[in-house]
Write a protein that holds these residues in place. Structure first.
Motif, PDB file in Angstrom:
ATOM      1  N   PRO A   1      12.675   5.827   0.135  1.00  0.00           N
ATOM      2  CA  PRO A   1      12.457   5.987  -1.313  1.00  0.00           C
ATOM      3  C   PRO A   1      11.461   4.994  -1.899  1.00  0.00           C
ATOM      4  O   PRO A   1      11.309   4.920  -3.108  1.00  0.00           O
ATOM      5  CB  PRO A   1      13.851   5.736  -1.885  1.00  0.00           C
ATOM      6  CG  PRO A   1      14.457   4.754  -0.941  1.00  0.00           C
ATOM      7  CD  PRO A   1      13.933   5.136   0.422  1.00  0.00           C
ATOM      8  N   HIS A   2      10.786   4.220  -1.063  1.00  0.00           N
ATOM      9  CA  HIS A   2       9.895   3.165  -1.546  1.00  0.00           C
ATOM     10  C   HIS A   2       8.427   3.479  -1.281  1.00  0.00           C
ATOM     11  O   HIS A   2       8.091   4.093  -0.275  1.00  0.00           O
ATOM     12  CB  HIS A   2      10.260   1.830  -0.894  1.00  0.00           C
ATOM     13  CG  HIS A   2      11.650   1.415  -1.188  1.00  0.00           C
ATOM     14  ND1 HIS A   2      12.669   1.565  -0.285  1.00  0.00           N
ATOM     15  CD2 HIS A   2      12.207   0.890  -2.300  1.00  0.00           C
ATOM     16  CE1 HIS A   2      13.790   1.139  -0.825  1.00  0.00           C
ATOM     17  NE2 HIS A   2      13.537   0.728  -2.049  1.00  0.00           N
ATOM     18  N   THR A   3       7.585   3.004  -2.199  1.00  0.00           N
ATOM     19  CA  THR A   3       6.143   3.186  -2.100  1.00  0.00           C
ATOM     20  C   THR A   3       5.459   1.862  -2.423  1.00  0.00           C
ATOM     21  O   THR A   3       5.878   1.149  -3.328  1.00  0.00           O
ATOM     22  CB  THR A   3       5.654   4.258  -3.099  1.00  0.00           C
ATOM     23  OG1 THR A   3       6.333   5.474  -2.830  1.00  0.00           O
ATOM     24  CG2 THR A   3       4.152   4.481  -3.002  1.00  0.00           C
ATOM     25  N   ALA A   4       4.400   1.580  -1.689  1.00  0.00           N
ATOM     26  CA  ALA A   4       3.546   0.419  -1.991  1.00  0.00           C
ATOM     27  C   ALA A   4       2.133   0.913  -2.237  1.00  0.00           C
ATOM     28  O   ALA A   4       1.616   1.730  -1.483  1.00  0.00           O
ATOM     29  CB  ALA A   4       3.562  -0.582  -0.842  1.00  0.00           C
ATOM     30  N   ASN A   5       1.528   0.446  -3.299  1.00  0.00           N
ATOM     31  CA  ASN A   5       0.131   0.702  -3.607  1.00  0.00           C
ATOM     32  C   ASN A   5      -0.573  -0.638  -3.545  1.00  0.00           C
ATOM     33  O   ASN A   5      -0.155  -1.586  -4.219  1.00  0.00           O
ATOM     34  CB  ASN A   5      -0.038   1.299  -5.004  1.00  0.00           C
ATOM     35  CG  ASN A   5       0.559   2.675  -5.119  1.00  0.00           C
ATOM     36  OD1 ASN A   5       1.769   2.836  -5.013  1.00  0.00           O
ATOM     37  ND2 ASN A   5      -0.278   3.660  -5.346  1.00  0.00           N
ATOM     38  N   VAL A   6      -1.618  -0.717  -2.733  1.00  0.00           N
ATOM     39  CA  VAL A   6      -2.360  -1.961  -2.558  1.00  0.00           C
ATOM     40  C   VAL A   6      -3.803  -1.701  -2.972  1.00  0.00           C
ATOM     41  O   VAL A   6      -4.399  -0.703  -2.563  1.00  0.00           O
ATOM     42  CB  VAL A   6      -2.308  -2.452  -1.097  1.00  0.00           C
ATOM     43  CG1 VAL A   6      -3.046  -3.770  -0.947  1.00  0.00           C
ATOM     44  CG2 VAL A   6      -0.861  -2.584  -0.623  1.00  0.00           C
ATOM     45  N   PHE A   7      -4.343  -2.613  -3.765  1.00  0.00           N
ATOM     46  CA  PHE A   7      -5.706  -2.465  -4.268  1.00  0.00           C
ATOM     47  C   PHE A   7      -6.552  -3.622  -3.760  1.00  0.00           C
ATOM     48  O   PHE A   7      -6.183  -4.786  -3.913  1.00  0.00           O
ATOM     49  CB  PHE A   7      -5.711  -2.437  -5.799  1.00  0.00           C
ATOM     50  CG  PHE A   7      -4.897  -1.302  -6.343  1.00  0.00           C
ATOM     51  CD1 PHE A   7      -5.458  -0.046  -6.476  1.00  0.00           C
ATOM     52  CD2 PHE A   7      -3.569  -1.477  -6.685  1.00  0.00           C
ATOM     53  CE1 PHE A   7      -4.708   1.022  -6.945  1.00  0.00           C
ATOM     54  CE2 PHE A   7      -2.806  -0.422  -7.155  1.00  0.00           C
ATOM     55  CZ  PHE A   7      -3.381   0.830  -7.287  1.00  0.00           C
ATOM     56  N   ASP A   8      -7.683  -3.262  -3.138  1.00  0.00           N
ATOM     57  CA  ASP A   8      -8.582  -4.292  -2.636  1.00  0.00           C
ATOM     58  C   ASP A   8     -10.014  -3.963  -3.048  1.00  0.00           C
ATOM     59  O   ASP A   8     -10.286  -2.893  -3.569  1.00  0.00           O
ATOM     60  CB  ASP A   8      -8.450  -4.468  -1.115  1.00  0.00           C
ATOM     61  CG  ASP A   8      -8.860  -3.237  -0.326  1.00  0.00           C
ATOM     62  OD1 ASP A   8     -10.068  -2.927  -0.295  1.00  0.00           O
ATOM     63  OD2 ASP A   8      -7.978  -2.596   0.277  1.00  0.00           O
ATOM     64  N   GLN A   9     -10.881  -4.924  -2.775  1.00  0.00           N
ATOM     65  CA  GLN A   9     -12.274  -4.780  -3.195  1.00  0.00           C
ATOM     66  C   GLN A   9     -13.158  -4.194  -2.110  1.00  0.00           C
ATOM     67  O   GLN A   9     -14.371  -4.362  -2.144  1.00  0.00           O
ATOM     68  CB  GLN A   9     -12.809  -6.118  -3.687  1.00  0.00           C
ATOM     69  CG  GLN A   9     -12.126  -6.540  -4.973  1.00  0.00           C
ATOM     70  CD  GLN A   9     -12.635  -7.863  -5.492  1.00  0.00           C
ATOM     71  OE1 GLN A   9     -12.783  -8.805  -4.735  1.00  0.00           O
ATOM     72  NE2 GLN A   9     -12.881  -7.926  -6.782  1.00  0.00           N
ATOM     73  N   GLY A  10     -12.573  -3.502  -1.163  1.00  0.00           N
ATOM     74  CA  GLY A  10     -13.375  -2.777  -0.184  1.00  0.00           C
ATOM     75  C   GLY A  10     -13.611  -3.501   1.112  1.00  0.00           C
ATOM     76  O   GLY A  10     -12.688  -3.963   1.749  1.00  0.00           O
ATOM     77  N   ALA A  11     -14.866  -3.625   1.483  1.00  0.00           N
ATOM     78  CA  ALA A  11     -15.272  -4.079   2.817  1.00  0.00           C
ATOM     79  C   ALA A  11     -14.599  -5.368   3.282  1.00  0.00           C
ATOM     80  O   ALA A  11     -14.238  -5.490   4.441  1.00  0.00           O
ATOM     81  CB  ALA A  11     -16.784  -4.243   2.865  1.00  0.00           C
ATOM     82  N   HIS A  12     -14.413  -6.318   2.412  1.00  0.00           N
ATOM     83  CA  HIS A  12     -13.854  -7.601   2.824  1.00  0.00           C
ATOM     84  C   HIS A  12     -12.335  -7.636   2.714  1.00  0.00           C
ATOM     85  O   HIS A  12     -11.720  -8.645   3.040  1.00  0.00           O
ATOM     86  CB  HIS A  12     -14.461  -8.741   2.008  1.00  0.00           C
ATOM     87  CG  HIS A  12     -15.944  -8.798   2.126  1.00  0.00           C
ATOM     88  ND1 HIS A  12     -16.581  -9.100   3.306  1.00  0.00           N
ATOM     89  CD2 HIS A  12     -16.919  -8.555   1.225  1.00  0.00           C
ATOM     90  CE1 HIS A  12     -17.882  -9.064   3.117  1.00  0.00           C
ATOM     91  NE2 HIS A  12     -18.118  -8.731   1.859  1.00  0.00           N
TER      92      HIS A  12
END
Length: 149
Positions: free
Chosen positions: A94-105
């Protein structure tokens, strides 16, 4: 996914601005966690800010437990709305993680872990995940005590 789960978990552990990074990284590193369908992996700070402000209100209304949301919104407030971001979505049960990064690095901007209404977040790990390799014991030299000084 553009990066492996374990690489993503390791990158998250270096994001010291995220208070609950150990909990989120442990969830991502768990063998049961898998990448989820991700229709919009490329996004922008403005879009993420708008979506997660709305979700924050929804989570509060539906009593959804969440980790990392305040840190994500704080990080986004210091960024230009047009700045591009990459989103990774992972799920287990029932769990979700959303991770946001700046791309290539893979510089992590923020991450959010949440469950469905009525489901508690997974338990926090007992110890940080920073070192996954075999542990080495370090011996220190012990000298003889001089009791008659």
């Amino acid at each position: 996914m553009t990066i492996s789960r374990l690489q993503l978990a390791d990158a998250l552990l270096t994001a010291t601005h995220i208070a609950e990074r150990n909990l989120i990284a442990a969830f991502i590193a768990d063998a049961a966690t898998e990448p989820a369908p991700n229709p919009f992996p490329n996004t922008s700070v403005g879009a993420v800010r708008q979506i997660w402000r709305q979700r924050a209100a929804e989570f509060q209304s539906f009593d959804v437990q969440v980790a990392g949301l305040a840190c994500l919104l704080g990080a986004l407030s210091d960024m230009s709305v047009s700045e591009p971001l990459v989103q990774e979505i992972l799920r287990a049960g029932p769990h979700t993680a959303n991770v946001f990064d700046q791309g290539a690095h893979c510089q992590i901007v923020g991450a959010v872990l949440y469950g469905k209404p009525g489901h508690a977040l997974p338990d926090a790990p007992a110890m940080p995940l920073a070192h996954r390799g075999p542990r080495r014991r370090v011996r220190t030299a012990v000298g003889q005590l001089d009791l008659f000084m």
